[in-house]
Design a protein around this motif. Structure first.
Motif, PDB file in Angstrom:
ATOM      1  N   SER A 146      -8.567 121.606  31.087  1.00 24.63           N
ATOM      2  CA  SER A 146      -7.108 121.619  31.051  1.00 24.63           C
ATOM      3  C   SER A 146      -6.520 120.457  31.847  1.00 24.63           C
ATOM      4  O   SER A 146      -5.578 119.793  31.408  1.00 24.63           O
ATOM      5  N   VAL A 147      -7.066 120.204  33.028  1.00 22.94           N
ATOM      6  CA  VAL A 147      -6.583 119.103  33.872  1.00 22.94           C
ATOM      7  C   VAL A 147      -6.756 117.772  33.154  1.00 22.94           C
ATOM      8  O   VAL A 147      -5.827 116.948  33.107  1.00 22.94           O
ATOM      9  N   ILE A 148      -7.931 117.551  32.599  1.00 22.00           N
ATOM     10  CA  ILE A 148      -8.180 116.290  31.889  1.00 22.00           C
ATOM     11  C   ILE A 148      -7.232 116.164  30.698  1.00 22.00           C
ATOM     12  O   ILE A 148      -6.627 115.116  30.473  1.00 22.00           O
ATOM     13  N   SER A 149      -7.070 117.235  29.947  1.00 18.88           N
ATOM     14  CA  SER A 149      -6.188 117.217  28.787  1.00 18.88           C
ATOM     15  C   SER A 149      -4.740 116.930  29.183  1.00 18.88           C
ATOM     16  O   SER A 149      -4.091 116.058  28.603  1.00 18.88           O
ATOM     17  N   ASP A 150      -4.238 117.658  30.188  1.00 18.61           N
ATOM     18  CA  ASP A 150      -2.858 117.457  30.629  1.00 18.61           C
ATOM     19  C   ASP A 150      -2.637 116.037  31.147  1.00 18.61           C
ATOM     20  O   ASP A 150      -1.654 115.376  30.798  1.00 18.61           O
ATOM     21  N   SER A 151      -3.550 115.576  31.984  1.00 19.79           N
ATOM     22  CA  SER A 151      -3.392 114.245  32.577  1.00 19.79           C
ATOM     23  C   SER A 151      -3.438 113.154  31.507  1.00 19.79           C
ATOM     24  O   SER A 151      -2.647 112.204  31.551  1.00 19.79           O
TER      25      SER A 151
END
Length: 169
Positions: A146-151
């Protein structure tokens, strides 16, 4: 390739995109809006860093880079220290005024903390529950994706705004 290397490689793409989106722009360009309520490059870059910082620090059980390294004072934004951009109004988006150097230095500090955390991960770590507020509870693996996707999305949005800016001027 082990899981830590895969996550580090994936995460490393964010900084590359952000540096291309932000680099070389002045304050007027960083705060330009495609319309009166649109996000700015400055806000998108700041939010990419803040979102990653808050989520990774929460999963790692560490203090956020934002406060631990004094970035909150360097930015001097008129927000609560915990603000990360989620749910902010259009007016608040416009209050993020920072140089490209400051935005990128903060993101790079967050990325370094993220990479240090990822470097120590093993495959078994990914099943650890990090957030029980959801059904099903969120595992570390799901949170990191999720963090990688959002960033990456925010970095890509900053790149799009840069392209719009270049066409408009």
């Amino acid at each position: 390739m082990d899981i830590a290397a895969l996550l580090i490689e994936s995460h490393g793409r964010v900084g590359q995109v952000l540096h291309r989106a932000v680099g070389g722009l002045d304050l007027d360009q960083l705060t330009w809006r495609a319309d009166p309520d649109a996000n700015t490059i400055a806000w998108l870059a700041w939010h990419a860093g803040r979102g990653e910082d808050a989520q990774v620090a929460g999963a790692a059980g560490t203090e956020q880079v934002w406060t631990a390294q004094g970035w909150v004072g360097r930015f001097a934004l008129p927000f609560d220290v915990s603000a990360s951009g989620y749910g902010q109004s259009s007016q608040e988006v416009g209050q993020v005024r920072a140089s490209g150097d400051l935005l990128l230095a903060y993101y790079d500090a967050v990325a370094a903390a993220t990479t240090a955390f990822l470097d120590d991960l093993g495959e078994d770590d990914l099943d650890r529950i990090v957030d029980t507020r959801w059904d099903p509870p969120v595992t570390l693996g799901v949170r990191l994706v999720s963090v990688i996707s959002d960033s990456l999305q925010h970095a890509g949005q900053a790149s799009l705004v840069r392209g719009l800016l270049q066409r408009a001027t």
